[in-house]
Design a protein around this motif. Sequence first.
Motif, PDB file in Angstrom:
ATOM      1  N   ASP A  29       0.847  -1.185   0.000  1.00  0.00           N
ATOM      2  CA  ASP A  29       0.000   0.000   0.000  1.00  0.00           C
ATOM      3  C   ASP A  29       0.888   1.243   0.000  1.00  0.00           C
ATOM      4  O   ASP A  29       1.030   1.923   1.007  1.00  0.00           O
ATOM      5  N   LYS A  30       1.486   1.530  -1.137  1.00  0.00           N
ATOM      6  CA  LYS A  30       2.423   2.646  -1.280  1.00  0.00           C
ATOM      7  C   LYS A  30       1.732   3.979  -1.013  1.00  0.00           C
ATOM      8  O   LYS A  30       0.619   4.203  -1.481  1.00  0.00           O
ATOM      9  N   ARG A  31       2.416   4.834  -0.236  1.00  0.00           N
ATOM     10  CA  ARG A  31       1.935   6.179   0.075  1.00  0.00           C
ATOM     11  C   ARG A  31       3.049   7.186  -0.172  1.00  0.00           C
ATOM     12  O   ARG A  31       4.219   6.877   0.070  1.00  0.00           O
ATOM     13  N   GLU A  32       2.667   8.370  -0.594  1.00  0.00           N
ATOM     14  CA  GLU A  32       3.642   9.430  -0.836  1.00  0.00           C
ATOM     15  C   GLU A  32       4.453   9.688   0.432  1.00  0.00           C
ATOM     16  O   GLU A  32       3.903   9.834   1.525  1.00  0.00           O
ATOM     17  N   GLY A  33       5.792   9.689   0.289  1.00  0.00           N
ATOM     18  CA  GLY A  33       6.678  10.027   1.387  1.00  0.00           C
ATOM     19  C   GLY A  33       7.020   8.898   2.331  1.00  0.00           C
ATOM     20  O   GLY A  33       7.780   9.104   3.274  1.00  0.00           O
ATOM     21  N   ASP A  34       6.488   7.671   2.102  1.00  0.00           N
ATOM     22  CA  ASP A  34       6.785   6.564   3.028  1.00  0.00           C
ATOM     23  C   ASP A  34       8.155   5.952   2.803  1.00  0.00           C
ATOM     24  O   ASP A  34       8.624   5.152   3.604  1.00  0.00           O
ATOM     25  N   GLY A  35       8.829   6.309   1.709  1.00  0.00           N
ATOM     26  CA  GLY A  35      10.167   5.783   1.438  1.00  0.00           C
ATOM     27  C   GLY A  35      10.172   4.331   1.032  1.00  0.00           C
ATOM     28  O   GLY A  35      11.236   3.716   0.952  1.00  0.00           O
ATOM     29  N   ALA A  36       9.012   3.769   0.745  1.00  0.00           N
ATOM     30  CA  ALA A  36       8.911   2.348   0.412  1.00  0.00           C
ATOM     31  C   ALA A  36       8.940   2.123  -1.097  1.00  0.00           C
ATOM     32  O   ALA A  36       8.483   2.956  -1.877  1.00  0.00           O
ATOM     33  N   THR A  37       9.461   0.970  -1.470  1.00  0.00           N
ATOM     34  CA  THR A  37       9.430   0.518  -2.853  1.00  0.00           C
ATOM     35  C   THR A  37       8.127  -0.263  -3.036  1.00  0.00           C
ATOM     36  O   THR A  37       7.848  -1.181  -2.267  1.00  0.00           O
ATOM     37  N   PRO A  38       7.318   0.102  -4.034  1.00  0.00           N
ATOM     38  CA  PRO A  38       6.003  -0.518  -4.170  1.00  0.00           C
ATOM     39  C   PRO A  38       6.049  -1.934  -4.760  1.00  0.00           C
ATOM     40  O   PRO A  38       6.600  -2.151  -5.837  1.00  0.00           O
ATOM     41  N   ILE A  39       5.456  -2.893  -4.045  1.00  0.00           N
ATOM     42  CA  ILE A  39       5.333  -4.258  -4.565  1.00  0.00           C
ATOM     43  C   ILE A  39       4.364  -4.232  -5.740  1.00  0.00           C
ATOM     44  O   ILE A  39       3.317  -3.588  -5.683  1.00  0.00           O
ATOM     45  N   GLY A  40       4.734  -4.916  -6.804  1.00  0.00           N
ATOM     46  CA  GLY A  40       3.889  -4.977  -7.998  1.00  0.00           C
ATOM     47  C   GLY A  40       4.743  -5.018  -9.245  1.00  0.00           C
ATOM     48  O   GLY A  40       5.978  -5.057  -9.167  1.00  0.00           O
ATOM     49  N   GLY A 121       1.940   7.686  -4.318  1.00  0.00           N
ATOM     50  CA  GLY A 121       3.364   7.568  -4.606  1.00  0.00           C
ATOM     51  C   GLY A 121       3.736   8.136  -5.960  1.00  0.00           C
ATOM     52  O   GLY A 121       3.001   7.984  -6.929  1.00  0.00           O
ATOM     53  N   SER A 122       4.875   8.812  -5.976  1.00  0.00           N
ATOM     54  CA  SER A 122       5.349   9.439  -7.216  1.00  0.00           C
ATOM     55  C   SER A 122       6.834   9.168  -7.393  1.00  0.00           C
ATOM     56  O   SER A 122       7.524   8.776  -6.456  1.00  0.00           O
ATOM     57  N   ALA A 123       7.283   9.392  -8.603  1.00  0.00           N
ATOM     58  CA  ALA A 123       8.709   9.331  -8.936  1.00  0.00           C
ATOM     59  C   ALA A 123       9.345   8.010  -8.505  1.00  0.00           C
ATOM     60  O   ALA A 123      10.363   7.993  -7.826  1.00  0.00           O
ATOM     61  N   ILE A 124       8.754   6.900  -8.914  1.00  0.00           N
ATOM     62  CA  ILE A 124       9.375   5.597  -8.686  1.00  0.00           C
ATOM     63  C   ILE A 124      10.257   5.336  -9.896  1.00  0.00           C
ATOM     64  O   ILE A 124       9.766   5.099 -11.006  1.00  0.00           O
ATOM     65  N   PHE A 125      11.552   5.425  -9.663  1.00  0.00           N
ATOM     66  CA  PHE A 125      12.543   5.347 -10.722  1.00  0.00           C
ATOM     67  C   PHE A 125      13.493   4.172 -10.493  1.00  0.00           C
ATOM     68  O   PHE A 125      13.590   3.638  -9.390  1.00  0.00           O
TER      69      PHE A 125
END
Length: 165
Positions: A29-40, A121-125
Amino acid sequence: MIEVKGQTLMMPDGKRFRCAIGRGGYALDKREGDGATPIGTWPFRRVYYRPDRVAPPKTGLKTAPIVETDGWCDAPDDPAYNRPVTLPYPASHEEMWREDHLYDIVVVLGHNDDPPVPGRGSAIFMHVAREGYLPTEGCVALKREDLEKVLTLVAEGDAIAFLGP
């Protein structure tokens, strides 16, 4: 398909590369600013590069040079959320032209972009790793040489799967 499990990026041919992930670990459950890498599973969108530092990467993806006015909006309440913007920009954003070398090569991943949902979540690079593979803000990062090798094997329509720990 390219997969990332723990801190290892695995290519379909069996090659493995060490990588860094988000300081918040992995998140379903990715959220902006959580610093987590989103599973998927996220499609590769585009590659940006610093033309004053590196040549255009060899890849099957679209490439574009980064210029000093490039930014990426990370303000959930802004209409440009999780989109490239031109600096100066009034809302919260990342600068793509960085003094460090993390964005000398940066690959935009298709997380929360079709369409962007505010706060998800944004800017997953995929970008260049810090010395010692220090954690990212939610991205995946590799040694520059490894990133360049991976990109030679990536084409339009390919994706990366973040599997978790």
